[in-house]
Design an enzyme around this catalytic site. Structure first.
Site, short mmCIF file in Angstrom:
data_model
loop_
_atom_site.label_atom_id
_atom_site.label_comp_id
_atom_site.label_asym_id
_atom_site.label_seq_id
_atom_site.Cartn_x
_atom_site.Cartn_y
_atom_site.Cartn_z
N ARG A 1 23.97 -3.47 68.71
CA ARG A 1 24.45 -2.21 69.27
C ARG A 1 24.99 -1.31 68.16
O ARG A 1 24.72 -0.10 68.11
CB ARG A 1 25.50 -2.46 70.33
N GLN B 1 17.04 -4.73 75.32
CA GLN B 1 17.46 -3.78 76.35
C GLN B 1 16.23 -3.11 76.97
O GLN B 1 15.40 -2.54 76.26
CB GLN B 1 18.38 -2.71 75.76
N ARG C 1 2.79 -13.14 88.06
CA ARG C 1 1.65 -12.39 87.53
C ARG C 1 1.87 -12.04 86.08
O ARG C 1 2.84 -11.37 85.73
CB ARG C 1 1.43 -11.11 88.35
N ASP D 1 25.85 -11.38 67.28
CA ASP D 1 24.65 -10.65 66.90
C ASP D 1 24.31 -9.54 67.90
O ASP D 1 23.79 -8.50 67.52
CB ASP D 1 23.47 -11.61 66.77
N GLY D 2 24.61 -9.75 69.19
CA GLY D 2 24.35 -8.71 70.17
C GLY D 2 25.17 -7.47 69.91
O GLY D 2 24.69 -6.33 70.01
N ALA E 1 3.52 -17.43 75.83
CA ALA E 1 2.78 -18.15 76.87
C ALA E 1 1.45 -17.48 77.19
O ALA E 1 1.17 -17.15 78.35
CB ALA E 1 3.64 -18.28 78.13
#
Length: 354
Positions: free
Chosen positions: A73, A275, A186, A68-69, A240
């Site tokens: 592209r 990316q 942070r 899939d990557g 999160a």
């Protein structure tokens, strides 16, 4: 379909991808079709999608050989020139890729003989309050584990710039646009707007906007819903968040999602389809919205998305559901649908014999 030039995006780390590439080249030679490898990282120079496809002679078909990557592209390259894209599945998950390696020739024959379906996939694009740039002091850190960085985003010259709408960036996303924290200790603080109205201010590890295609990627891992790729929608999912409301919101395609970094937040990284493309700080914002064009993906037949979902996610039936020893019956049945269902695009039964 007349395709006189093929471009290939090959996963360089897989021997089977190199073997499949040889098959594609042999087929192209037999059919007098030009063939060229295209990859934004071929010679170590970072180039834009338009620069890459121009160097390859603007192919009418982009074939991706990998997972899939690799398909993501290739999709970025194909979308730049409205070319068809065909994904050959050599990966582990394979939600995006269409054909197995053993069917490469069959797939190319189908394209050549116009025996194919073209599936339209929704794409995302964006505007921003400023150009996206990666500061030199963090480039090495952020590129670790992500592969080489893509070139800085440019401004679309064919769109109006200025005013409250910021500048249009020349980027597309098939899966998602993600705003994420840079510092591990942070979180980022971001105001989230949908269709121009404030939804809420979040403190979170990341905030993402996904397409239906991308709903089974990062959004799914963050607890977002699975959305049929045939749907047109923007899926907003917080990652999160430090707040009670941690649910996804599914917006209509004409309801852009705005993300503004708040005053006391740290810097935030902007990633497009995984990316890193830039870093923004307090007061900066990005707006994510449906692109005016869609990706044209080659299909050899109707896609069994839900069967693939069950297979790829290793879904199993709840023991309590089959306690009586009777498995769930198949539906729809193999006979023709009744009149009140005839208007629906029901997929073929994959278990039916030809």
């Amino acid at each position: 379909m007349a395709v006189d030039r093929v471009g290939m995006v090959v996963h360089g780390g897989r021997p089977e991808a190199a073997e499949a590439a040889r098959t594609v080249r042999a087929w192209c030679a037999e059919h007098a079709v030009a063939c060229k490898d295209i990859d934004v990282w071929n010679d170590g120079e970072r180039r834009s999608a338009r620069q890459e496809v121009a160097a390859a002679g603007d192919p009418g078909l982009v074939v991706t050989l990998g997972g899939d990557g690799t398909f993501l592209r290739g999709a970025r390259l194909a979308a730049a020139i409205d070319a068809l894209v065909l994904g050959v599945d050599l990966g582990r998950v394979g939600f995006l890729t269409e054909v197995p390696m053993t069917m490469v020739r069959t797939a190319l024959d189908a394209v050549h003989d116009d025996r194919l379906d073209v599936e339209q996939r929704m794409l995302l694009t964006m505007r921003a309050s400023c150009r996206l740039e990666v500061p030199s002091d963090i480039e090495a850190l952020m590129s670790y584990g992500r592969g080489p960085l893509l070139p800085p985003t440019s401004v679309r010259s064919d769109c109006e710039t200025g005013g409250e709408w910021g500048i249009p960036l020349d980027v597309i996303a098939l899966n998602d646009v993600v705003l994420e924290k840079l510092a591990r200790d942070r979180q980022i603080s971001v105001g989230v707007y949908i269709a121009g109205r404030l939804l809420a201010s979040y403190s979170a590890d990341a905030l993402l906007v996904a397409t239906p295609t991308g709903s089974t990627a990062y959004s799914f891992a963050a607890g977002g819903p699975v959305v049929s790729p045939g749907t047109e929608a923007l899926v907003f999912t917080p990652v999160a968040p430090h707040m009670t409301f941690n649910r996804s919101v599914v917006a209509a395609p004409d309801e852009p999602v705005g993300l503004r970094v708040l005053e006391r937040s740290g810097r935030a990284a902007v990633s497009i389809d995984g990316q890193l493309r830039g870093v923004i700080g307090p007061g900066d914002w990005i707006g994510v919205y449906a692109a005016p064009r869609k990706l044209r993906a080659v299909r050899l037949g109707p896609m069994d998305f839900y069967g693939r979902l069950r297979d790829r996610m290793n879904l199993t039936d709840a023991p309590a559901a089959v306690a009586d020893g009777t498995p769930a019956p198949l539906w729809p049945v193999r006979s023709a649908p009744p009149g009140d269902l005839a208007h629906l695009a029901m997929p073929d039964d994959p278990t039916a014999s030809g």
